[in-house]
Scaffold this active site. Structure first.
Site, PDB file in Angstrom:
ATOM      1  N   ASP A 163       0.835  -1.192   0.000  1.00  0.00           N
ATOM      2  CA  ASP A 163       0.000   0.000   0.000  1.00  0.00           C
ATOM      3  C   ASP A 163       0.872   1.245   0.000  1.00  0.00           C
ATOM      4  OD1 ASP A 163      -2.614  -1.347   0.187  1.00  0.00           O
ATOM      5  OD2 ASP A 163      -1.747  -2.122   2.022  1.00  0.00           O
ATOM      6  N   THR A 164       0.638   2.086  -1.000  1.00  0.00           N
ATOM      7  CA  THR A 164       1.607   3.101  -1.383  1.00  0.00           C
ATOM      8  C   THR A 164       0.890   4.307  -1.965  1.00  0.00           C
ATOM      9  OG1 THR A 164       3.172   1.343  -1.928  1.00  0.00           O
ATOM     10  CG2 THR A 164       3.617   3.490  -2.894  1.00  0.00           C
ATOM     11  N   VAL A 165       1.544   5.472  -1.917  1.00  0.00           N
ATOM     12  CA  VAL A 165       1.103   6.615  -2.704  1.00  0.00           C
ATOM     13  C   VAL A 165       2.237   7.025  -3.633  1.00  0.00           C
ATOM     14  CG1 VAL A 165      -0.530   7.482  -0.997  1.00  0.00           C
ATOM     15  CG2 VAL A 165       1.826   8.343  -0.974  1.00  0.00           C
ATOM     16  N   ILE A 190       7.589   8.524  -4.531  1.00  0.00           N
ATOM     17  CA  ILE A 190       6.742   7.442  -4.032  1.00  0.00           C
ATOM     18  C   ILE A 190       7.010   7.254  -2.536  1.00  0.00           C
ATOM     19  CG2 ILE A 190       8.371   5.567  -4.562  1.00  0.00           C
ATOM     20  CD1 ILE A 190       5.832   4.037  -5.681  1.00  0.00           C
ATOM     21  N   MET A 196       1.713   2.483  -8.266  1.00  0.00           N
ATOM     22  CA  MET A 196       1.832   1.938  -6.915  1.00  0.00           C
ATOM     23  C   MET A 196       1.242   0.533  -6.849  1.00  0.00           C
ATOM     24  SD  MET A 196      -0.983   4.631  -5.428  1.00  0.00           S
ATOM     25  CE  MET A 196      -0.607   5.937  -6.597  1.00  0.00           C
TER      26      MET A 196
END
Length: 547
Positions: free
Chosen positions: A368-370, A385, A450
């Protein structure tokens, strides 16, 4: 055939919305409030780096499921004034006390959540380093929107609300996490207001005292004390000794463009290896999302993932000659010969030119990433990121700070012979990969996809959509994706059934498991006019904004 901008008529658009256009500056993020906060900095005279840090800090408040100041960051920056490109590795290290024997009997895995999954958070030092080297506004200005949303509240968006609800059991296991992120005993629903006043106070302390306070000040003491009280490895020495590192990006050419990714401990070499493997073919003739194209893509992904499992680790554990070999055209030519056009291979082995164990590593799976892209009128662009890894990271919140700590240590191997084995001060294998494309030395595209295992293969699909199949930046990020999950191919509904049936006939397994297909953000730059063209993935809540 390679489509050029303007060649393809727009009578049959392949996206749900238009490309965002602008001349002076642009942000593309996964949350509207973060995009707006970044653009406002640009309007006030800030540059793309100022805007990127502002947006990243805002995302740490409004997307707490995906990111936060307890997580990590990577970035690629092209400085429009000097023409230089640099990479930033702001990923955390394992505590000095980290020890395999603390995990239990030999072979016991690192817990996916909890205090032993925690590494030093690197994102905040990353913000500070970006602003010191390339920024033009003080940290307090960059943090102002984030502080406001944490203190005064924001309306929770739909995708974030769904992610939040799914993690209620994890958050309920920790008293501080429950207090912080489960108001009224549950996750906030879409459109409900959420405040995190403890985090607002923490951000205000950073604004006043600087990023150092997270590593060598009062916040560092609180984080270390909380870790020690839980039986964790992290202590004040680990925080005090931390610093992010500026690194040289890795490069390859793909259909006449120079593709930049970051070196280990990221999986940037994985993305470049996939591009080298598929770039030897006439992809236009294969056709977009045909069985022939997807078969080639997935087989290339499987080869690159075999090498990823064997070699990606702390930078000091991966010899430069290994990196150079894995992203070389000669290596790609040799491995391409293993791919049969009509049949999937039972298994692909990693390169055996550098022996160090059995080539096993933890499966990455979903993450889980932005991701955000930023560009300004002076030619500075940022590909950034940031992540907690798992949704809400370790599931642990530090006291009354509002800080959720990441769980990146869970990506270490416990095989003592593996370069990615858990060890004091080591950085783990990292899935985060910002990307940048140069044409004639100038940035023409900054983007990211992502989503853990989806990232490297998503990069390959987006670049192929844009530079081979003639899609615009919105279409390239929105088009249906396929994902190799380790157990088979997960495919979005936009890929026809007859294509999936053909893949099955070639020996592939189509899985119904939820792989997560990532979330794209990107900015394309017209090098003749300077016009900025932004795309944002409808799989997320965000948008691209320009002025």
């Amino acid at each position: 055939m390679i489509w050029l901008p303007g060649d393809r008529p727009l009578s049959n658009p392949r996206a749900t919305r238009s490309v965002v256009m602008g001349r002076h500056g642009m942000l593309a993020t996964s949350h509207p409030l973060a995009s707006a906060a970044g653009v406002q900095v640009l309007v006030e005279g800030g540059n793309a780096v100022d805007a990127a840090v502002t947006a990243a800090a805002t995302l740490s408040v409004v997307e707490p499921t995906m990111t936060g100041i307890g997580g990590d960051l990577f970035a690629i920056v092209h400085d429009g004034h000097t023409g230089t490109v640099s990479g930033l590795n702001a990923s955390g290290r394992a505590p000095a006390a980290a020890c395999l024997t603390d995990l239990g009997p030999e072979g016991s895995p690192i817990p996916p959540y909890g205090i032993l999954s925690v590494t030093v958070p690197g994102a905040v030092d990353g913000w500070g380093q970006l602003l010191r080297r390339h920024g033009s506004v003080p940290l307090a200005r960059a943090l102002a929107p984030a502080i406001g949303y944490a203190r005064d509240g924001f309306a929770v968006t739909e995708v974030v609300a769904d992610q939040w609800r799914s993690m209620e059991p994890l958050l309920a296991n920790d008293a501080a996490a429950t207090k912080t992120f489960l108001p009224h005993g549950r996750a906030p629903r879409a459109s409900e207001l959420f405040t995190n006043r403890c985090l607002a106070t923490t951000l205000e302390r950073l604004a006043i005292d600087g990023t150092e306070t997270l590593y060598r000040g009062e916040l560092a003491e609180e984080i270390a004390s909380d870790s020690q009280s839980r039986g964790g490895w992290l202590d004040e020495g680990d925080l005090a000794g931390y610093h992010a590192d500026w690194v040289e990006p890795l490069r390859t050419d793909f259909y006449g463009r120079e593709i930049l990714e970051l070196p280990p401990n990221t999986q940037g070499i994985t993305a470049l290896e996939i591009l080298n493997l598929i770039g030897r073919d006439d992809l236009w003739s294969l056709g977009h999302n045909t069985a022939a194209y997807l078969h080639l893509l997935i087989e290339a992904v499987r080869i690159a993932f075999a090498d990823r499992a064997a070699y990606i680790a702390d930078p000091d554990a991966v010899p430069p000659e290994v990196v150079d070999h894995l992203i070389s055209k000669g290596y790609a030519a040799a491995r391409r010969g293993e791919i049969e056009s009509t049949r999937t291979a039972h298994e692909y082995q990693p390169w055996r030119g550098y022996v160090h164990g059995d080539g096993t590593a933890p499966r990455v799976g979903s993450g889980d990433t932005v991701y955000l892209a930023a560009a300004d009128r002076d030619g500075t662009v940022v590909s950034l990121i940031q992540s907690l890894f798992g949704t809400f990271g370790s599931g642990i919140v530090v006291g009354d700070t509002g800080i959720a700590l990441q769980n990146r240590a869970s990506l270490f191997s416990t095989n003592p012979l593996h370069p990615n084995c858990l060890g004091p001060g080591k950085r783990p294998l990292h899935t985060l990969i910002p990307a940048c494309v140069l044409e004639s030395g100038h940035p023409s595209f900054v983007f990211g996809v992502m989503g853990a295992d989806m990232q490297a293969q998503g990069h390959a699909q987006v670049l192929t959509n844009l530079f081979v199949f003639g899609m615009n930046v919105q279409e390239a990020g929105e088009a249906a994706r396929a994902c190799w999950t380790g157990n088979g191919i997960a495919a979005e509904s936009g890929i026809p059934h007859e294509v999936l049936n053909d893949l099955v006939e070639r020996g592939h397994h189509i899985t119904n498991e939820s792989s997560g297909f990532g979330g794209f953000q990107g900015i394309r730059i017209d090098l003749d006019s300077g016009v900025l063209m932004g795309g944002s993935d409808p799989r997320k809540d965000g948008l691209a904004l320009a002025y």
